[in-house]
Each structure stands twice: as structure tokens, then as C-alpha cells.
Scaffold this motif. Sequence first.
Motif, PDB file in Angstrom:
ATOM      1  N   ARG A  11      12.628   1.283   1.062  1.00  0.00           N
ATOM      2  CA  ARG A  11      11.828   0.171   1.597  1.00  0.00           C
ATOM      3  C   ARG A  11      12.081  -0.048   3.085  1.00  0.00           C
ATOM      4  N   THR A  12      12.304   1.050   3.800  1.00  0.00           N
ATOM      5  CA  THR A  12      12.556   0.953   5.237  1.00  0.00           C
ATOM      6  C   THR A  12      11.315   0.507   6.025  1.00  0.00           C
ATOM      7  N   HIS A  13      10.133   0.588   5.391  1.00  0.00           N
ATOM      8  CA  HIS A  13       8.887   0.184   6.061  1.00  0.00           C
ATOM      9  C   HIS A  13       8.548  -1.284   5.792  1.00  0.00           C
ATOM     10  N   ILE A  14       9.390  -1.963   4.995  1.00  0.00           N
ATOM     11  CA  ILE A  14       9.054  -3.289   4.487  1.00  0.00           C
ATOM     12  C   ILE A  14       9.773  -4.405   5.245  1.00  0.00           C
ATOM     13  N   ASP A  21       6.475 -16.541   0.572  1.00  0.00           N
ATOM     14  CA  ASP A  21       7.457 -15.580   0.094  1.00  0.00           C
ATOM     15  C   ASP A  21       6.780 -14.283  -0.377  1.00  0.00           C
ATOM     16  N   CYS A  22       6.975 -13.202   0.405  1.00  0.00           N
ATOM     17  CA  CYS A  22       6.398 -11.910   0.011  1.00  0.00           C
ATOM     18  C   CYS A  22       7.071 -10.803   0.819  1.00  0.00           C
ATOM     19  N   ALA A  23       6.780  -9.574   0.498  1.00  0.00           N
ATOM     20  CA  ALA A  23       7.335  -8.415   1.199  1.00  0.00           C
ATOM     21  C   ALA A  23       6.178  -7.496   1.577  1.00  0.00           C
ATOM     22  N   LEU A  24       6.042  -7.236   2.889  1.00  0.00           N
ATOM     23  CA  LEU A  24       4.890  -6.479   3.388  1.00  0.00           C
ATOM     24  C   LEU A  24       5.334  -5.369   4.328  1.00  0.00           C
ATOM     25  N   HIS A  25       4.477  -4.360   4.495  1.00  0.00           N
ATOM     26  CA  HIS A  25       4.704  -3.364   5.534  1.00  0.00           C
ATOM     27  C   HIS A  25       4.830  -4.123   6.868  1.00  0.00           C
ATOM     28  N   SER A  51       3.086  -8.442  -3.868  1.00  0.00           N
ATOM     29  CA  SER A  51       2.943  -7.712  -2.603  1.00  0.00           C
ATOM     30  C   SER A  51       3.618  -6.355  -2.761  1.00  0.00           C
ATOM     31  N   PHE A  52       4.675  -6.056  -1.980  1.00  0.00           N
ATOM     32  CA  PHE A  52       5.370  -4.769  -2.149  1.00  0.00           C
ATOM     33  C   PHE A  52       6.013  -4.697  -3.542  1.00  0.00           C
ATOM     34  N   ARG A 105      -0.521   1.588  -4.751  1.00  0.00           N
ATOM     35  CA  ARG A 105      -0.728   1.174  -3.355  1.00  0.00           C
ATOM     36  C   ARG A 105       0.220   0.039  -2.978  1.00  0.00           C
ATOM     37  N   HIS A 106       0.770  -0.643  -3.982  1.00  0.00           N
ATOM     38  CA  HIS A 106       1.755  -1.693  -3.685  1.00  0.00           C
ATOM     39  C   HIS A 106       3.051  -1.107  -3.121  1.00  0.00           C
ATOM     40  N   HIS A 107       3.302   0.183  -3.321  1.00  0.00           N
ATOM     41  CA  HIS A 107       4.505   0.799  -2.726  1.00  0.00           C
ATOM     42  C   HIS A 107       4.448   0.777  -1.196  1.00  0.00           C
ATOM     43  N   TRP A 108       3.228   0.770  -0.670  1.00  0.00           N
ATOM     44  CA  TRP A 108       3.064   0.899   0.788  1.00  0.00           C
ATOM     45  C   TRP A 108       3.307  -0.411   1.534  1.00  0.00           C
ATOM     46  N   GLY A 109       3.243  -1.535   0.825  1.00  0.00           N
ATOM     47  CA  GLY A 109       3.376  -2.832   1.497  1.00  0.00           C
ATOM     48  C   GLY A 109       2.105  -3.242   2.220  1.00  0.00           C
TER      49      GLY A 109
END
Length: 224
Positions: A11-14, A21-25, A51-52, A105-109
Amino acid sequence: MNDGELTGQIRTHITDVPDPDCALHTDVVSPFLNLRRAALAEGFDLIPQSSFRDFSRQLMIWNQKFSGEKPMVDAAGRRIDVSELGAAERVEAILLWSALPGASRHHWGTDVDLIDRHALAPGYRVQLTPGEFAPGGPFAALAEWLEANAPRFGFFRPFRGVLSGVQPEPWHFSFAPVAENARRNLTPAVLHRAIAAAPLLGKVEVLERLDALHARYVAAIDWP
Ligand SMILES: [Zn+2]
């Protein structure tokens, strides 16, 4: 994004966003907050219900459905008894509603499942069903607003049930400028490596027809 990021294994892109509260690219944080601000001005408390999501979470969902631990329904919403299905049929049934681990696609953030927090009645449990976003549903007004306005902020709906093999998901939005690169880079070979190394139920059946699954569920998407 590198292969580990594309398949949700790292998750280095996140970036973790505290509010909402969420996790995004990292490159999607500002575009999303801009979309949220515009929605707020129209009375919608726009937040991601999801999100992610990483590979191991998607793997858990997949294996629970494959084994029958988690209930599954068909396209008409009827319960499926997995004990009556062979491995290949289970794979088909899961893919109707859930992505293959490594292929979400959720892996991408870059992708979010969006709801309106203002529209939630006390104690209401969000299910993300088409009815919630159709006329009469709690998120119907949000769906209409997003349809008209999300594209101005770079967001679009990849799952309309036209070209994509995924069922129509009126809640699922994607930030095109980053997601399109990811879609191009997530090749069948990258996906194959991620799945071959994972404890995935039905792995033989999945790998046998991975090119077809990739074409239908990763490469094919819908445009506005
Ligand atoms: Zn989604």
C-alpha cells in the motif's frame, strides 16, 4: 504503480485520509475532496462506504464465498447453495458480485463506493444494492447528482453492466486519470503472478481461464 500496488499486495501508493475516514491513492485525495466539497454545497454528505481494499481482504471475501461461509445470491437476488455447484460454477457466481483478488479496482485506491451520510436514517445499515440508488431509495438524489457532476471532477462509473462483466454498480466511482494507467498496467501476466502465489480457493479453475476473466472483468469497463 508497480505490480505489488496494482494487485493490492502493498500500500505504498495509499494515503490515509482522516476526514472523511478513508484510504485513497495519494493522487486521488485532492480530486476526491473537491468532489466532496461540491457535493456538500448541494446538501450531500458524500463519503466512501468503501475505498482502498487490499489483496488479503479480497482473498478472504473470495474464499468465504467459495466455501459457502458467506452467503451468495444470483443476478436475480436469489440465494445460491454453493454445495450444489462445481468449482468453475462457484468462480462464475462469485465474480458476479466480487472481484478476483488482485483484480479489484479498489486495490488501486482510485475507486470508491459512495453514499450520502445525510440520507442515513438512524440505525440504517448500508447494503449497496441498486434499489438504494434508484428512485425512492435513500441515495437516489445522490446518484442523480453524481451522474451529472462527477465527470467534472474526473470521476466516472466503470460498472454499468454494458461492456464490463461486473453487475451495474451505481455507487462505484473511479478517478479516471490515475485508474486508466492502472488498468493498462494490470496485464494478465501481472495478475497471474499474484494469484499463483496466493492460497486462493478455485485457483486451478481461475488460472485456466485467466485471460478470459481478465478481458471481461478488468480490461472491459463502461464509459459515461
Ligand atoms: Zn466498489
